[in-house]
Design an enzyme around this catalytic site. Structure first.
Site, PDB file in Angstrom:
ATOM      1  N   ASP A  17      30.467 -10.208   3.414  1.00 39.19           N
ATOM      2  CA  ASP A  17      29.885 -11.500   3.005  1.00 39.19           C
ATOM      3  C   ASP A  17      28.689 -11.328   2.080  1.00 39.19           C
ATOM      4  OD1 ASP A  17      31.668 -12.875   4.856  1.00 39.19           O
ATOM      5  OD2 ASP A  17      30.328 -12.182   6.442  1.00 39.19           O
ATOM      6  N   LYS A  20      30.500 -10.322  -2.991  1.00 42.34           N
ATOM      7  CA  LYS A  20      31.301  -9.483  -3.887  1.00 42.34           C
ATOM      8  C   LYS A  20      32.152 -10.307  -4.836  1.00 42.34           C
ATOM      9  CE  LYS A  20      33.085  -7.355  -0.352  1.00 42.34           C
ATOM     10  NZ  LYS A  20      32.205  -7.939   0.692  1.00 42.34           N
ATOM     11  N   ASN A  42      41.750 -11.553   5.736  1.00 40.22           N
ATOM     12  CA  ASN A  42      40.482 -11.706   6.452  1.00 40.22           C
ATOM     13  C   ASN A  42      39.297 -11.735   5.506  1.00 40.22           C
ATOM     14  OD1 ASN A  42      40.973  -8.983   5.832  1.00 40.22           O
ATOM     15  ND2 ASN A  42      39.762  -8.236   7.548  1.00 40.22           N
ATOM     16  N   GLY A  44      37.129 -13.257   2.360  1.00 37.94           N
ATOM     17  CA  GLY A  44      36.914 -14.588   1.804  1.00 37.94           C
ATOM     18  C   GLY A  44      35.925 -14.489   0.667  1.00 37.94           C
ATOM     19  N   HIS A  45      36.429 -14.269  -0.549  1.00 34.79           N
ATOM     20  CA  HIS A  45      35.558 -14.096  -1.705  1.00 34.79           C
ATOM     21  C   HIS A  45      35.398 -15.427  -2.434  1.00 34.79           C
ATOM     22  CE1 HIS A  45      36.438  -9.480  -1.896  1.00 34.79           C
ATOM     23  NE2 HIS A  45      35.819  -9.871  -0.795  1.00 34.79           N
ATOM     24  N   THR A  46      34.171 -15.938  -2.462  1.00 34.97           N
ATOM     25  CA  THR A  46      33.890 -17.257  -3.007  1.00 34.97           C
ATOM     26  C   THR A  46      33.333 -17.146  -4.419  1.00 34.97           C
ATOM     27  OG1 THR A  46      33.417 -18.079  -0.783  1.00 34.97           O
ATOM     28  CG2 THR A  46      32.641 -19.412  -2.631  1.00 34.97           C
ATOM     29  N   ARG A 147      53.730   4.049  11.965  1.00 30.83           N
ATOM     30  CA  ARG A 147      54.938   4.299  11.176  1.00 30.83           C
ATOM     31  C   ARG A 147      56.108   3.396  11.555  1.00 30.83           C
ATOM     32  NH1 ARG A 147      54.512  10.664  12.203  1.00 30.83           N
ATOM     33  NH2 ARG A 147      53.922   9.752  14.183  1.00 30.83           N
ATOM     34  N   GLN A 226      35.276  -6.847   2.910  1.00 28.83           N
ATOM     35  CA  GLN A 226      34.355  -6.547   4.017  1.00 28.83           C
ATOM     36  C   GLN A 226      33.165  -5.704   3.506  1.00 28.83           C
ATOM     37  OE1 GLN A 226      38.004  -5.824   4.934  1.00 28.83           O
ATOM     38  NE2 GLN A 226      37.945  -8.007   5.124  1.00 28.83           N
ATOM     39  N   THR A 241      36.447  -3.313  11.026  1.00 29.18           N
ATOM     40  CA  THR A 241      37.788  -3.688  10.597  1.00 29.18           C
ATOM     41  C   THR A 241      38.704  -2.469  10.735  1.00 29.18           C
ATOM     42  OG1 THR A 241      39.023  -4.866   8.870  1.00 29.18           O
ATOM     43  CG2 THR A 241      37.443  -3.161   8.134  1.00 29.18           C
ATOM     44  N   ARG A 307      27.048 -17.355  10.461  1.00 25.52           N
ATOM     45  CA  ARG A 307      26.678 -15.942  10.398  1.00 25.52           C
ATOM     46  C   ARG A 307      25.337 -15.715  11.070  1.00 25.52           C
ATOM     47  NH1 ARG A 307      28.252 -16.331   4.237  1.00 25.52           N
ATOM     48  NH2 ARG A 307      30.500 -16.024   4.385  1.00 25.52           N
TER      49      ARG A 307
END
Length: 427
Positions: A17, A20, A42, A44-46, A147, A226, A241, A307
């Site tokens: 967060d 990026k 997962n 979330g690039h704003t 696998r 992330q 993650t 957050r």
């Protein structure tokens, strides 16, 4: 400095967060290809453009610039349903995506049963919950490592329907064992087969495409999701993650050799945030923490969860700089601190009577650690209109300089607002 690279990796240098998406969007005009190298929906690039907000979960943030090629590498787990919703949503908003998006055939599929397993597994952890987004990331990577995953390229096989049904039945066995509701394997299979041809039409060998572009003198940006402190090896395990979020995973995640990487830009907020469970040494459970959250709009782009907020942590950034080999920093949300009388930086931790200047690997020690703060005067002036480093208040520049001193990494970019143009190039 930003002009002196051919292949740049953009990574989060905190717990995700960090902004990026905006930084990738700002840098995209200088490159030819933007490629995601790990993670899935997962993320979330704003990105804010002219008052419009775009939240991108899987498609690289460079998609908003016409003509730029955007790739999803083999290190990504692809939520097929979410991917096409996102792609069609961009088209509906006037973004031309035709011929611009490519997907690695080696990327693994993330399907409905992965999401159900993720939620069930998290519920069973009880008080020991990790804080997962519930997007199925962990179970999808589990299948990959065990696998038994299904890759995009596997959709070409005549027996892929049987493989999909068998995988769904295997997931149902785990759901039954947990006392959870099962899913219809036929419905899952039919949903994937319905978009099979469309997905296969987007397949590219990402490593080959990127290598050819670099050999031809083009420029490439590799976009991570992330942050370094959520890396499966180097993060605050087990509150991490399921993929390699650090720069070392960039080459592996798109299929090129590590010697092709020229520079690593770490994105870091002017303070610290974290979503979900796990230690956060500078967390402020106070009016100041609430104020940071409100001023910064600190709610997850993927989950909407508030957050946790705290002061800037130089111990974390020194660690992130080492494990990523950071060559530069992009400092975001400096404007959020504009109204504070004073700002603080954690320069070390104190735990069990010892002063720790390095980030501890022992989670129990980290949970007992208390930050050792250095206090700097606030600048009490708006920074949102600044477009050069000289436009910033002297005390804001002092704050930035102190971050550079404490971490040994120069600041290349500073973001002073959510919009694309609210950015300062320092170097």
């Amino acid at each position: 400095m930003l002009d002196n690279y051919r292949c740049l990796v953009v990574v989060g240098a905190q717990w995700g967060d960090e902004g990026k998406g905006k930084i990738v969007d700002v840098l995209t005009p200088t490159v030819d290809i933007v490629a995601r190298y790990q993670g899935g929906a997962n993320a979330g690039h704003t990105v804010n453009v002219g008052g419009d907000e775009f939240i991108l979960h899987q498609i690289p943030s460079g998609i908003l610039h016409p003509g730029k090629r955007c790739l999803l590498g083999n290190g990504v787990v692809l939520d097929v349903e979410q991917f096409f919703q996102e792609l069609d949503g961009l088209h509906a908003r006037g973004v031309d995506t035709e011929g611009r998006v490519g997907v690695s055939g080696r990327a693994h599929l993330l399907l409905e049963y992965h999401k159900r397993l993720d939620l069930v597994n998290e519920e069973r952890r009880g008080a020991a919950r990790i804080g997962t987004t519930g997007k199925g990331i962990g179970p999808a990577y589990e299948d990959k490592i065990a696998r038994r995953g299904i890759r995009v390229a596997d959709l070409r096989a005549d027996d892929v329907g049987e493989k999909l049904r068998a995988a769904a039945e295997r997931a149902n066995e785990a759901l039954r064992a947990a006392g959870a509701e099962t899913l219809d394997p036929a419905r899952i299979t039919d949903a994937v087969l319905a978009v099979r041809d469309r997905l296969l039409s987007l397949v590219t060998e990402t490593g080959h495409e990127i290598t050819r572009a670099l050999d031809a003198g083009q420029r490439v940006l590799l976009e991570g999701a992330q942050g370094a402190l959520l890396d499966v090896d180097h993060g605050t395990y087990p509150f991490v993650t399921s993929s390699t979020t650090t720069a070392a995973g960039a080459a592996t995640g798109v299929g090129i050799g590590p010697t092709r990487l020229d520079a690593v830009l770490g994105v870091v907020k002017a303070y610290t945030t974290r979503v979900g469970s796990g230690p956060l040494p500078t967390e402020l459970d106070s009016e100041i923490g609430d104020r940071l959250r409100d001023l910064g709009g600190e709610y997850g782009a993927t989950t909407g969860r508030p957050r946790r907020c705290g002061w800037f942590d130089a111990v974390v950034l020194r660690y992130a700089a080492r494990v990523n080999g950071l060559t530069g920093l992009a400092l975001t949300k400096l404007d959020v601190l504009d109204s504070f009388d004073e700002v603080k930086i954690a320069t070390a931790y104190e735990a069990d009577g010892e002063v720790l200047e390095e980030f501890p690997e022992d989670l129990a020690v980290l949970e007992r650690a208390r930050p050792v703060y250095e206090t700097l005067p606030g600048w009490r002036a708006a920074t949102g209109g600044a477009r050069t480093i000289e436009d910033l208040p002297a005390r804001a520049r002092d704050y930035m300089h102190r971050i550079e001193e404490l971490t040994g990494v120069p600041i290349w970019l500073v973001s002073v607002g959510t919009e694309r143009g609210e950015i300062i190039r320092v170097r």
